[in-house]
Enzyme design. Sequence first.
Site, PDB file in Angstrom:
ATOM      1  N   GLU A  84       0.871  -1.188   0.000  1.00 46.03           N
ATOM      2  CA  GLU A  84       0.000   0.000   0.000  1.00 46.03           C
ATOM      3  C   GLU A  84       0.903   1.232   0.000  1.00 46.03           C
ATOM      4  O   GLU A  84       1.806   1.343   0.839  1.00 46.03           O
ATOM      5  CB  GLU A  84      -0.902  -0.036   1.236  1.00 46.03           C
ATOM      6  N   ASN A  92     -10.059   4.958  -1.094  1.00 46.25           N
ATOM      7  CA  ASN A  92     -11.401   5.531  -1.230  1.00 46.25           C
ATOM      8  C   ASN A  92     -12.434   4.729  -0.454  1.00 46.25           C
ATOM      9  O   ASN A  92     -13.462   5.253  -0.043  1.00 46.25           O
ATOM     10  CB  ASN A  92     -11.830   5.543  -2.710  1.00 46.25           C
ATOM     11  N   GLY A  97     -19.271   6.081   1.545  1.00 49.93           N
ATOM     12  CA  GLY A  97     -20.407   5.969   2.463  1.00 49.93           C
ATOM     13  C   GLY A  97     -20.529   4.561   3.030  1.00 49.93           C
ATOM     14  O   GLY A  97     -21.250   4.343   4.002  1.00 49.93           O
ATOM     15  N   GLY A  98     -19.858   3.600   2.394  1.00 48.50           N
ATOM     16  CA  GLY A  98     -19.846   2.233   2.930  1.00 48.50           C
ATOM     17  C   GLY A  98     -21.102   1.435   2.628  1.00 48.50           C
ATOM     18  O   GLY A  98     -21.260   0.325   3.130  1.00 48.50           O
ATOM     19  N   ASP A 329      -2.570   4.813 -10.824  1.00 49.47           N
ATOM     20  CA  ASP A 329      -1.275   4.115 -11.006  1.00 49.47           C
ATOM     21  C   ASP A 329      -1.460   2.737 -11.656  1.00 49.47           C
ATOM     22  O   ASP A 329      -0.695   2.350 -12.546  1.00 49.47           O
ATOM     23  CB  ASP A 329      -0.558   3.913  -9.663  1.00 49.47           C
ATOM     24  N   ARG A 388     -27.057   9.305 -10.464  1.00 54.72           N
ATOM     25  CA  ARG A 388     -26.197  10.411 -10.033  1.00 54.72           C
ATOM     26  C   ARG A 388     -25.822  11.356 -11.172  1.00 54.72           C
ATOM     27  O   ARG A 388     -25.694  12.559 -10.965  1.00 54.72           O
ATOM     28  CB  ARG A 388     -24.935   9.855  -9.374  1.00 54.72           C
ATOM     29  N   ALA A 544     -20.605   0.200  -5.815  1.00 53.30           N
ATOM     30  CA  ALA A 544     -19.136   0.202  -5.803  1.00 53.30           C
ATOM     31  C   ALA A 544     -18.572  -0.770  -4.775  1.00 53.30           C
ATOM     32  O   ALA A 544     -17.720  -1.595  -5.093  1.00 53.30           O
ATOM     33  CB  ALA A 544     -18.602   1.604  -5.541  1.00 53.30           C
TER      34      ALA A 544
HETATM   35  P1  ADP Z   1     -10.862   0.068  -4.303  1.00 52.12           P
HETATM   36  O1  ADP Z   1     -12.178   0.640  -3.882  1.00 52.12           O
HETATM   37  O2  ADP Z   1     -10.849  -0.374  -5.706  1.00 52.12           O
HETATM   38  O3  ADP Z   1     -10.327  -0.921  -3.310  1.00 52.12           O
HETATM   39  P2  ADP Z   1      -9.415   2.178  -3.026  1.00 52.12           P
HETATM   40  O4  ADP Z   1      -9.234   3.573  -3.477  1.00 52.12           O
HETATM   41  O5  ADP Z   1     -10.280   1.944  -1.841  1.00 52.12           O
HETATM   42  O6  ADP Z   1      -9.854   1.309  -4.283  1.00 52.12           O
HETATM   43  O7  ADP Z   1      -8.009   1.543  -2.661  1.00 52.12           O
HETATM   44  C1  ADP Z   1      -6.920   1.609  -3.526  1.00 52.12           C
HETATM   45  C2  ADP Z   1      -5.657   1.643  -2.692  1.00 52.12           C
HETATM   46  O8  ADP Z   1      -4.535   1.461  -3.543  1.00 52.12           O
HETATM   47  C3  ADP Z   1      -5.454   2.954  -1.966  1.00 52.12           C
HETATM   48  O9  ADP Z   1      -5.254   2.705  -0.595  1.00 52.12           O
HETATM   49  C4  ADP Z   1      -4.191   3.549  -2.614  1.00 52.12           C
HETATM   50  O10 ADP Z   1      -3.403   4.293  -1.732  1.00 52.12           O
HETATM   51  C5  ADP Z   1      -3.483   2.305  -3.080  1.00 52.12           C
HETATM   52  N1  ADP Z   1      -2.566   2.558  -4.211  1.00 52.12           N
HETATM   53  C6  ADP Z   1      -2.769   3.352  -5.284  1.00 52.12           C
HETATM   54  N2  ADP Z   1      -1.694   3.344  -6.093  1.00 52.12           N
HETATM   55  C7  ADP Z   1      -0.786   2.513  -5.518  1.00 52.12           C
HETATM   56  C8  ADP Z   1       0.527   2.097  -5.865  1.00 52.12           C
HETATM   57  N3  ADP Z   1       1.147   2.549  -6.956  1.00 52.12           N
HETATM   58  N4  ADP Z   1       1.164   1.229  -5.040  1.00 52.12           N
HETATM   59  C9  ADP Z   1       0.578   0.771  -3.907  1.00 52.12           C
HETATM   60  N5  ADP Z   1      -0.651   1.159  -3.515  1.00 52.12           N
HETATM   61  C10 ADP Z   1      -1.325   2.009  -4.306  1.00 52.12           C
END
Ligand code: ADP
Length: 563
Positions: A84, A92, A97-98, A329, A388, A544
């Site tokens: 992470e 996200n 909102g969960g 990313d 939305r 989502a």
């Molecule tokens: P999803 O709802 O698809 O799980 P989220 O936004 O909740 O997406 O989670 C995506 C996670 O991936 C975030 O915690 C973000 O910080 C992490 N993330 C994004 N880019 C990278 C990266 N290059 N390397 C590691 N973690 C990443």
Amino acid sequence: MKMKRINSKVILCLMLSAIMALTTGCSGGAAGTPAGGDAGKAAAGSTGAAINKTADVIVVGGGGAGLAAATSAAENGASVILIEKAAILGGNTARSGGVFNAVDPERQKNVKMTKPLLEDLTALLDAKESDFGDFGPTLTVLKGQIREYLKSGDKNVLFDSVELHMIHTYLGGKRVSLDGKTTITGKLDLVRTLCTNALGSIQWLEGYGLKWNDNISTVLGALWPRTHSNTMPVGSGYIKTLSDAAVKLGAEIMLETKANELIVENGKVVGVKATKTDGTPVTLRANKGVVMATGGFGANPEMRAKYNIYWEKMPLDMPTTNSPTATGDGIIMGEAVGANLVGMGFIQLMPSSQPVTGLLSGGLWSSAESQVFVNKEGKRFVNEYAERDVLSKAALKQTDSMFYIICDQVTAGNPQPGGKNGWGDNIDDLIKTKSVYKADTLEDLEKQLGMPSGALVAEIRKYNSYIDNQKDPDFGKKNFGPKLEKPPFYATPRTSSVHHTMGGLEIDSYARVLDKSGKVIPGFYAAGEVTGGIHAGNRLGGNAVADIITFGRIAGKSAAKAQ
Ligand code: ADP
């Protein structure tokens, strides 16, 4: 100077330990059992010595999809490392909102079938299969279910089925680009997988200790009452439940570790190159597969502007509900190894965001049934039960592109002085800072909001009469909550901000990433907002989290089995 640096490092380590203890339930700084290779050696505080590790499955991203994938891969016997990039898990998912859509006969049996919902349902009997593309056969099955319900069902109890959820997802997602050249719909196999497995995902989370509320409602833009909520604040329950589960099952979690590129050998994805925040290079090898779960690109203004084909304007400074880490990313890394991208031009704006911060928090309201939107002139302007994008399009045309959500004491969720809203905001503070306006009468509320005298009073009187008649001749609202009549009354100012990027890596129903010719890229899996193809041009509210958990779980299993 040196002393200062050491101190700040110690403080950082202590902070990280505290965060990990909070988010994963670990008592120490290391997140769980080593997964394999030389996993488990201290990485924090490294001065640059390269870290090399191996596990069966490498998961990139610690939001809901990534944690679901890590848990599921570990459940299926794989050793797992999840990386992470932030210093904390959640992405996200944690700030969402969960809420979670699923067809759930047990909980939905307490939901009443209203007149407008019945009309909406029976209108589908006249729909033509030929207008539904691949979903034509789904419509045929649904028509049979509706006829059966009309013949022998209890028409006081809500009708729902997996096929209706699929058709709502299809209709809510079918959209045309601004120039009329691109029409997009959800992919049948993915939508079916989502809607068929959503309840199973709820039960899976329940098995790991997440407690669900019994009441079902409709979150904004969900189109039907099948929205579940759990007992933990906003999206935090998914992160806490799944990080605890993943760690208990032996997964290793590495925070502050940003993936930069995928390692490909002989056409197979075999690992990830990453960097720790302090610059330490990290190479992770995967015996079986890599799951990309890095979320969307809602916090990457340049990428939004590059791909947008749906909104007239997508200014770089448009606010977002997103975590700053949602920078696309995984889409960029996936594209670099030949993954196909789908639906990239369709970005969801959240109509009900806080005007200054762009966030979902900072207001008072309850479900879509109960929400009443009025503009600065005190007039309703839309069916508040719509999708939305429909709401945002209407809202952006109002004065200053904003509106107010009007509630009474009941529809605001019975807020108490000194109490908090669902986001954890102190309600008294919200009122003090005018994030929320409160008044004992509608007359006083419209005065505080500077609306023309009598406008809001007349509009709410009219709206209440529509509830009596269960019919909205102005905008055709499809479902109503209670009348707005119990003081005090509240108004929450809202505007549109970037919320969900529907496009991303193309996957199949096993969460395997596909290349541009539709072939599986060996060793490469993806789940969550980084993927495309499910929600098409507009995601239904509440779909989502159902998506990220369902496909995260599938991706973890597929990767563990090298399927
Ligand atoms: P999803 O709802 O698809 O799980 P989220 O936004 O909740 O997406 O989670 C995506 C996670 O991936 C975030 O915690 C973000 O910080 C992490 N993330 C994004 N880019 C990278 C990266 N290059 N390397 C590691 N973690 C990443």
